[in-house]
Design a protein around this motif. Structure first.
Motif, PDB file in Angstrom:
ATOM      1  N   ILE A  14      59.805 -23.816   4.676  1.00 26.03           N
ATOM      2  CA  ILE A  14      60.844 -23.830   5.438  1.00 26.03           C
ATOM      3  C   ILE A  14      59.999 -24.796   6.172  1.00 26.03           C
ATOM      4  CG2 ILE A  14      62.890 -23.260   6.983  1.00 26.03           C
ATOM      5  CD1 ILE A  14      62.880 -21.930   4.512  1.00 26.03           C
ATOM      6  N   GLU A  15      60.334 -26.799   5.753  1.00 23.84           N
ATOM      7  CA  GLU A  15      59.431 -27.818   6.555  1.00 23.84           C
ATOM      8  C   GLU A  15      61.170 -28.368   7.518  1.00 23.84           C
ATOM      9  OE1 GLU A  15      55.981 -28.724   4.400  1.00 23.84           O
ATOM     10  OE2 GLU A  15      57.690 -28.820   2.797  1.00 23.84           O
ATOM     11  N   ALA A  16      60.816 -29.750   7.667  1.00 23.92           N
ATOM     12  CA  ALA A  16      61.685 -30.442   8.513  1.00 23.92           C
ATOM     13  C   ALA A  16      63.439 -30.341   7.791  1.00 23.92           C
ATOM     14  CB  ALA A  16      62.204 -31.490   9.116  1.00 23.92           C
ATOM     15  N   GLU A  17      62.757 -30.709   6.249  1.00 18.16           N
ATOM     16  CA  GLU A  17      63.975 -30.832   5.793  1.00 18.16           C
ATOM     17  C   GLU A  17      65.117 -29.960   5.634  1.00 18.16           C
ATOM     18  OE1 GLU A  17      60.986 -31.526   4.729  1.00 18.16           O
ATOM     19  OE2 GLU A  17      60.671 -33.820   4.605  1.00 18.16           O
ATOM     20  N   GLU A  18      64.499 -28.346   5.782  1.00 20.32           N
ATOM     21  CA  GLU A  18      65.647 -27.091   5.670  1.00 20.32           C
ATOM     22  C   GLU A  18      66.326 -27.151   7.127  1.00 20.32           C
ATOM     23  OE1 GLU A  18      62.560 -27.579   4.475  1.00 20.32           O
ATOM     24  OE2 GLU A  18      62.443 -27.070   2.331  1.00 20.32           O
ATOM     25  N   ILE A  19      65.588 -27.770   7.816  1.00 18.08           N
ATOM     26  CA  ILE A  19      66.280 -27.035   9.254  1.00 18.08           C
ATOM     27  C   ILE A  19      67.477 -28.660   9.524  1.00 18.08           C
ATOM     28  CG2 ILE A  19      65.077 -27.438  11.784  1.00 18.08           C
ATOM     29  CD1 ILE A  19      62.131 -26.110  10.903  1.00 18.08           C
ATOM     30  N   GLU A  20      66.840 -29.407   9.541  1.00 12.65           N
ATOM     31  CA  GLU A  20      68.052 -30.096   9.403  1.00 12.65           C
ATOM     32  C   GLU A  20      69.048 -29.749   8.602  1.00 12.65           C
ATOM     33  OE1 GLU A  20      68.016 -32.733  11.750  1.00 12.65           O
ATOM     34  OE2 GLU A  20      69.579 -34.126  10.625  1.00 12.65           O
ATOM     35  N   ALA A  21      69.051 -29.518   7.843  1.00 15.78           N
ATOM     36  CA  ALA A  21      69.909 -29.758   6.765  1.00 15.78           C
ATOM     37  C   ALA A  21      70.438 -28.029   7.198  1.00 15.78           C
ATOM     38  CB  ALA A  21      69.471 -29.325   5.392  1.00 15.78           C
ATOM     39  N   THR A  22      70.328 -27.425   7.386  1.00 12.48           N
ATOM     40  CA  THR A  22      70.878 -25.898   8.400  1.00 12.48           C
ATOM     41  C   THR A  22      71.592 -26.519   9.629  1.00 12.48           C
ATOM     42  OG1 THR A  22      69.771 -24.462   7.377  1.00 12.48           O
ATOM     43  CG2 THR A  22      70.552 -23.511   9.072  1.00 12.48           C
ATOM     44  N   ARG A  23      71.047 -27.453  10.143  1.00  9.70           N
ATOM     45  CA  ARG A  23      71.874 -28.127  11.485  1.00  9.70           C
ATOM     46  C   ARG A  23      73.434 -28.875  10.907  1.00  9.70           C
ATOM     47  NH1 ARG A  23      71.970 -32.090  13.988  1.00  9.70           N
ATOM     48  NH2 ARG A  23      70.691 -33.566  12.916  1.00  9.70           N
ATOM     49  N   LYS A  24      73.322 -29.751   9.824  1.00  4.24           N
ATOM     50  CA  LYS A  24      73.789 -31.082   9.680  1.00  4.24           C
ATOM     51  C   LYS A  24      74.936 -29.308   9.265  1.00  4.24           C
ATOM     52  CE  LYS A  24      72.323 -35.123   8.565  1.00  4.24           C
ATOM     53  NZ  LYS A  24      71.426 -35.816   7.521  1.00  4.24           N
ATOM     54  N   ALA A  25      74.803 -28.096   8.666  1.00  4.61           N
ATOM     55  CA  ALA A  25      75.893 -27.653   8.005  1.00  4.61           C
ATOM     56  C   ALA A  25      76.446 -26.519   8.884  1.00  4.61           C
ATOM     57  CB  ALA A  25      75.331 -26.415   6.862  1.00  4.61           C
ATOM     58  N   VAL A  26      75.585 -26.390   9.890  1.00  5.24           N
ATOM     59  CA  VAL A  26      76.039 -25.240  11.445  1.00  5.24           C
ATOM     60  C   VAL A  26      76.863 -26.013  11.992  1.00  5.24           C
ATOM     61  CG1 VAL A  26      75.632 -24.220  13.386  1.00  5.24           C
ATOM     62  CG2 VAL A  26      74.511 -23.741  11.854  1.00  5.24           C
ATOM     63  N   GLU A  27      76.874 -27.468  12.391  1.00  8.15           N
ATOM     64  CA  GLU A  27      77.405 -28.810  12.452  1.00  8.15           C
ATOM     65  C   GLU A  27      79.000 -29.163  11.712  1.00  8.15           C
ATOM     66  OE1 GLU A  27      74.548 -30.979  15.261  1.00  8.15           O
ATOM     67  OE2 GLU A  27      75.242 -31.943  13.448  1.00  8.15           O
ATOM     68  N   LEU A  28      79.032 -28.782  10.690  1.00  8.71           N
ATOM     69  CA  LEU A  28      80.354 -28.454  10.095  1.00  8.71           C
ATOM     70  C   LEU A  28      80.988 -28.057  10.341  1.00  8.71           C
ATOM     71  CD1 LEU A  28      81.332 -30.467   7.579  1.00  8.71           C
ATOM     72  CD2 LEU A  28      80.304 -29.283   6.066  1.00  8.71           C
ATOM     73  N   ALA A  29      80.541 -26.745  10.715  1.00  8.24           N
ATOM     74  CA  ALA A  29      81.428 -25.307  11.129  1.00  8.24           C
ATOM     75  C   ALA A  29      82.358 -25.033   9.887  1.00  8.24           C
ATOM     76  CB  ALA A  29      82.373 -25.585  12.201  1.00  8.24           C
ATOM     77  N   TRP A  30      82.220 -24.597   8.453  1.00 10.11           N
ATOM     78  CA  TRP A  30      82.774 -24.373   7.653  1.00 10.11           C
ATOM     79  C   TRP A  30      82.023 -23.430   7.273  1.00 10.11           C
ATOM     80  CZ3 TRP A  30      87.389 -23.628   6.795  1.00 10.11           C
ATOM     81  CH2 TRP A  30      87.756 -22.861   5.826  1.00 10.11           C
ATOM     82  N   PHE A  31      81.791 -22.488   7.898  1.00 12.40           N
ATOM     83  CA  PHE A  31      80.915 -21.797   7.364  1.00 12.40           C
ATOM     84  C   PHE A  31      81.283 -20.241   5.797  1.00 12.40           C
ATOM     85  CE2 PHE A  31      80.883 -22.047  11.690  1.00 12.40           C
ATOM     86  CZ  PHE A  31      79.785 -22.424  12.257  1.00 12.40           C
TER      87      PHE A  31
END
Ligand SMILES: *Cc1c(COP(=O)(O)O)cnc(C)c1O
Length: 378
Positions: A14-31
């Protein structure tokens, strides 16, 4: 000074890319099951070269197996033949359908299911064979497919260990009757949790799409659009087994680095095997790891030395595992029908899983190998 931090047996990359991708998906807020899930399915399908198949992403590998068995028609009164040396969730998935597991033996060299043992178990009740590529060696898909065809059985290919491998030039998952993958936290490619079912017919894909969303009727107009239909029918069994958008987003970031994941894992496995091959009493995996992305590195040690060996590893900060305890010995499965399981029984007392993870530092691999060699050389 050498580090004394212990080396885990598994560790997701788990590196910066995974964390960034997760953050974006959480911000999209469609879970729920949304746009990232659609993209994850499209990308995995492309990666698996599964052009003439349908891929359906689900919450876990165990959920994928459960749905795969149901779509294959397993139910009460049926038998499902599977190697006893597999993850216990596989047998729970069989039980969840109402069918009974039937345990076959494995081959001593490959540790994969033995086609002869499988065929000896085929009965009137047999519905499905669960095939498994164990650790870093492919099972004999040709022989097993021939047995399935001869007896009119379905195959559920448990490809949880073989995501991204090639078998006779074809990608695993692209040629099986039904194939199943896991993207749990310890697998080479992780969604933190996730799974995939690969089927060949659109009808089965639609059934799976419905079954993963509590059986709600297929509605292509809202699929992957980050919205849901207001009303629906339910016509068959279903579960809350969909993959969430956030997990899919993380999986997409992982898929971008699958080459590196594979390269670094193969390098560690090759290094281990080259060191351990010097010791006659140790048995290394029977492969050069080409065409694989190894999930676990399984070393076979003399059974009478295994407990002391594990203490020796622990004292040196090296974690270990056993994958797995043969399932026919568990209380819940003790009355299951089985073939002679001599090899499984013996292998179950010999196997040790050594630390293996993506981008594992060479110094860690050396420490593991030194710990093994200092025990068996002395
Ligand atoms: C990991 C694994 C599974 C189950 O996958 P989960 O995602 O953990 O539910 C099934 N079969 C095999 C061989 C596995 O290694």
């Amino acid at each position: 000074m050498t580090s004394t931090a212990s080396i885990p047996v598994f560790k997701p990359l788990i590196e910066a890319e995974e964390i960034e991708a997760t953050r974006k998906a959480v911000e999209l807020a469609w879970f729920g099951s949304g746009s990232y899930v659609g993209k994850f399915e499209a990308k995995t399908k492309e990666f698996l070269e599964a052009d003439d198949c349908h891929v359906v992403a689900v919450a876990t590998g165990t959920a994928a197996l459960h749905l795969a068995l149901l779509v294959a028609g397993a139910g009460p009164g049926d038998e499902v033949i599977a190697p006893s040396l597999n993850f216990s969730g596989v047998f729970q998935a069989i039980k969840a359908t109402g069918a009974e597991p039937v345990f076959c033996d494995i081959d001593d060299d490959t540790l994969c299911l033995s086609p002869q043992s499988v065929e000896s178990l085929v009965s009137e009740k047999t519905k499905v064979i669960i095939t498994l590529d164990y650790a870093s060696v492919a099972c004999d898909h040709e022989a097993l497919t021939a047995i399935a065809e001869k007896h009119n059985l379905r195959i559920v290919h448990d490809a949880a260990h073989s995501f991204g491998w090639r078998y006779q030039g074809r990608m695993m998952g692209s040629f099986s009757d039904i194939a199943v993958f896991s993207f749990d936290p310890v697998k080479p490619l992780t969604c933190i949790d996730g799974g995939l079912v690969v089927v060949r017919s659109e009808e089965e894909a639609i059934w799976l799409n419905e079954a993963r969303l509590v059986g709600q009727s297929w509605d292509k107009s809202t699929l992957y659009k980050n919205t849901r239909p207001k009303t629906r029918d339910i016509a068959h069994i279903g579960f809350r087994y969909h993959l969430s958008n956030v997990h899919a987003a993380l999986g997409l970031a992982q898929l971008e680095k699958i080459e590196r994941i594979g390269e670094t894992r193969r390098a560690t496995c090759r290094y281990y095997s080259s060191r351990f091959s010097e010791i006659n009493s140790l048995r290394v995996p029977q492969t050069d790891f080409a065409d694989t992305i190894p999930f676990i590195y399984t070393l076979r040690v003399p059974a009478e030395t295994r407990d002391a060996f594990r203490d020796h590893l622990e004292a040196r900060g090296v974690d270990w595992g056993i994958h797995w305890q043969p399932a026919h010995n568990f209380t819940f499965f003790k009355d299951a029908r089985k073939s002679d399981l001599t090899i499984t029984e013996r292998v179950g007392t010999e196997i040790v899983t050594l630390p293996l993870f993506s981008a594992m530092p060479e110094s860690d691999a050396e420490r593991v190998a030194d710990a093994v060699m200092s025990f068996y050389r002395s």
